[in-house]
Design a protein around this motif. Structure first.
Motif, short mmCIF file in Angstrom:
data_model
loop_
_atom_site.label_atom_id
_atom_site.label_comp_id
_atom_site.label_asym_id
_atom_site.label_seq_id
_atom_site.Cartn_x
_atom_site.Cartn_y
_atom_site.Cartn_z
N ASP A 83 49.60 81.41 21.18
CA ASP A 83 49.01 80.31 21.92
C ASP A 83 49.98 79.13 21.93
O ASP A 83 50.44 78.69 20.89
CB ASP A 83 47.69 79.89 21.29
CG ASP A 83 46.92 78.93 22.15
OD1 ASP A 83 47.11 78.97 23.38
OD2 ASP A 83 46.15 78.14 21.60
N SER A 84 50.34 78.67 23.11
CA SER A 84 51.31 77.58 23.31
C SER A 84 52.69 77.93 22.78
O SER A 84 53.48 77.06 22.48
CB SER A 84 50.83 76.28 22.65
OG SER A 84 49.65 75.84 23.25
N GLY A 85 52.96 79.20 22.65
CA GLY A 85 54.24 79.61 22.11
C GLY A 85 55.10 80.35 23.11
O GLY A 85 54.78 80.48 24.28
N GLY A 86 56.23 80.80 22.59
CA GLY A 86 57.15 81.55 23.43
C GLY A 86 58.49 81.72 22.75
O GLY A 86 58.61 81.64 21.53
N TYR A 87 59.49 81.94 23.57
CA TYR A 87 60.85 82.17 23.10
C TYR A 87 61.81 81.27 23.88
O TYR A 87 61.52 80.86 24.98
CB TYR A 87 61.25 83.62 23.33
CG TYR A 87 60.34 84.64 22.68
CD1 TYR A 87 60.55 85.04 21.37
CD2 TYR A 87 59.28 85.19 23.39
CE1 TYR A 87 59.72 85.98 20.79
CE2 TYR A 87 58.45 86.13 22.81
CZ TYR A 87 58.67 86.52 21.50
OH TYR A 87 57.84 87.45 20.93
N ILE A 88 62.96 81.02 23.28
CA ILE A 88 64.04 80.34 23.98
C ILE A 88 65.29 81.21 23.82
O ILE A 88 65.66 81.59 22.71
CB ILE A 88 64.30 78.93 23.41
CG1 ILE A 88 63.07 78.05 23.65
CG2 ILE A 88 65.54 78.32 24.06
CD1 ILE A 88 63.19 76.65 23.07
N TYR A 89 65.90 81.52 24.96
CA TYR A 89 67.15 82.29 24.97
C TYR A 89 68.28 81.35 25.37
O TYR A 89 68.23 80.71 26.42
CB TYR A 89 67.06 83.46 25.95
CG TYR A 89 68.39 84.12 26.19
CD1 TYR A 89 69.12 84.65 25.13
CD2 TYR A 89 68.92 84.21 27.46
CE1 TYR A 89 70.35 85.25 25.35
CE2 TYR A 89 70.14 84.81 27.69
CZ TYR A 89 70.85 85.32 26.63
OH TYR A 89 72.07 85.91 26.84
N ASP A 90 69.29 81.25 24.53
CA ASP A 90 70.45 80.40 24.76
C ASP A 90 71.57 81.25 25.33
O ASP A 90 72.10 82.13 24.64
CB ASP A 90 70.87 79.74 23.45
CG ASP A 90 71.93 78.69 23.62
OD1 ASP A 90 72.84 78.87 24.45
OD2 ASP A 90 71.88 77.68 22.89
N LEU A 91 71.93 81.00 26.59
CA LEU A 91 73.00 81.77 27.24
C LEU A 91 74.35 81.53 26.58
O LEU A 91 75.20 82.42 26.56
CB LEU A 91 73.10 81.42 28.73
CG LEU A 91 72.26 82.24 29.69
CD1 LEU A 91 70.80 81.91 29.61
CD2 LEU A 91 72.77 82.08 31.08
N THR A 92 74.56 80.34 26.04
CA THR A 92 75.85 80.01 25.43
C THR A 92 76.08 80.78 24.14
O THR A 92 77.16 81.33 23.91
CB THR A 92 75.93 78.50 25.15
OG1 THR A 92 75.67 77.79 26.36
CG2 THR A 92 77.30 78.11 24.62
N THR A 93 75.06 80.85 23.28
CA THR A 93 75.21 81.52 21.99
C THR A 93 74.68 82.94 21.98
O THR A 93 74.80 83.65 20.98
CB THR A 93 74.50 80.72 20.87
OG1 THR A 93 73.09 80.68 21.17
CG2 THR A 93 75.06 79.32 20.76
N ASN A 94 74.04 83.35 23.09
CA ASN A 94 73.42 84.67 23.20
C ASN A 94 72.40 84.90 22.08
O ASN A 94 72.32 85.96 21.49
CB ASN A 94 74.47 85.77 23.20
CG ASN A 94 73.90 87.09 23.68
OD1 ASN A 94 73.09 87.13 24.59
ND2 ASN A 94 74.31 88.18 23.04
N ILE A 96 68.22 84.31 20.59
CA ILE A 96 66.82 84.13 20.95
C ILE A 96 66.10 83.57 19.74
O ILE A 96 66.28 84.04 18.62
CB ILE A 96 66.15 85.46 21.33
CG1 ILE A 96 66.88 86.12 22.49
CG2 ILE A 96 64.69 85.24 21.69
CD1 ILE A 96 66.41 87.52 22.78
N THR A 97 65.26 82.56 19.98
CA THR A 97 64.42 82.02 18.91
C THR A 97 62.98 82.06 19.36
O THR A 97 62.67 81.86 20.53
CB THR A 97 64.82 80.57 18.54
OG1 THR A 97 64.81 79.77 19.72
CG2 THR A 97 66.18 80.53 17.89
N GLU A 98 62.09 82.33 18.41
CA GLU A 98 60.66 82.37 18.69
C GLU A 98 60.06 81.04 18.26
O GLU A 98 60.44 80.48 17.22
CB GLU A 98 60.02 83.51 17.91
CG GLU A 98 58.56 83.69 18.19
CD GLU A 98 57.98 84.89 17.45
OE1 GLU A 98 56.78 85.12 17.60
OE2 GLU A 98 58.72 85.58 16.73
N HIS A 99 59.11 80.52 19.05
CA HIS A 99 58.52 79.21 18.77
C HIS A 99 57.01 79.24 18.94
O HIS A 99 56.49 79.90 19.83
CB HIS A 99 59.08 78.15 19.73
CG HIS A 99 60.55 77.97 19.60
ND1 HIS A 99 61.11 77.08 18.73
CD2 HIS A 99 61.58 78.59 20.23
CE1 HIS A 99 62.43 77.14 18.82
NE2 HIS A 99 62.74 78.06 19.72
#
Length: 113
Positions: A83-94, A96-99
Motif C-alpha cells: 500500500d502506497s509502495g513500489g520500487y525505484i530503478y536507477d538507470l545510472t547505477t542499474n 532497484i530499491t523497494e519502498h
C-alpha cells in the motif's frame, strides 16, 4: 521482429520511455529495451522472490520516469502488501530499491463535507 517469452504487459501504464529505451514491468520482472537488445533488470540486480507486481487491467501497476535523476518509479499500490509502495530503478547505477509509503494520497475537500 523479436518475441520475448514472459515479457508482455496487460496495460499501457506498465511501460515508460526512459533514457535511450523503454522500461516495462510485469509479474516476471523489470525489463529494459535499448532498441537492440532486451535486458531483464530484475534478473541482474534484484532478488526476484521479493518482486511483487500484480498485473491487473482495472488497477494496474504504473511507471513514471524522472529524466533529471534518471530513475523509473514503479507504483504498485494495487497490492495490499505494498500500500502506497513500489520500487525505484536507477538507470545510472542499474539498481532497484523497494519502498513503502512512496506515494501519499490526499482526500479532496468534497470528502470532508
Amino acid at each position: 521482429l523479436d518475441i520475448w517469452q514472459g515479457a508482455g504487459i496487460v496495460s499501457p501504464s506498465q511501460v515508460v520511455k526512459a533514457g535511450d529505451g523503454l522500461v516495462w514491468v510485469n509479474n516476471y520482472g523489470l525489463f529494459y529495451y535499448d532498441g537492440e537488445k532486451l535486458k531483464k533488470i530484475t534478473a541482474e540486480s534484484f532478488d526476484l522472490q521479493s518482486w511483487i507486481i500484480n498485473e491487473n487491467q482495472e488497477n494496474s501497476t504504473i511507471l513514471g520516469y524522472d529524466e533529471y535523476s534518471k530513475k523509473v518509479i514503479i507504483m504498485t499500490s494495487n497490492l495490499s502488501t505494498h500500500d502506497s509502495g513500489g520500487y525505484i530503478y536507477d538507470l545510472t547505477t542499474n539498481s532497484i530499491t523497494e519502498h513503502q509509503n512512496l506515494f501519499n494520497w490526499y482526500s479532496t475537500v468534497d470528502e470532508f463535507q
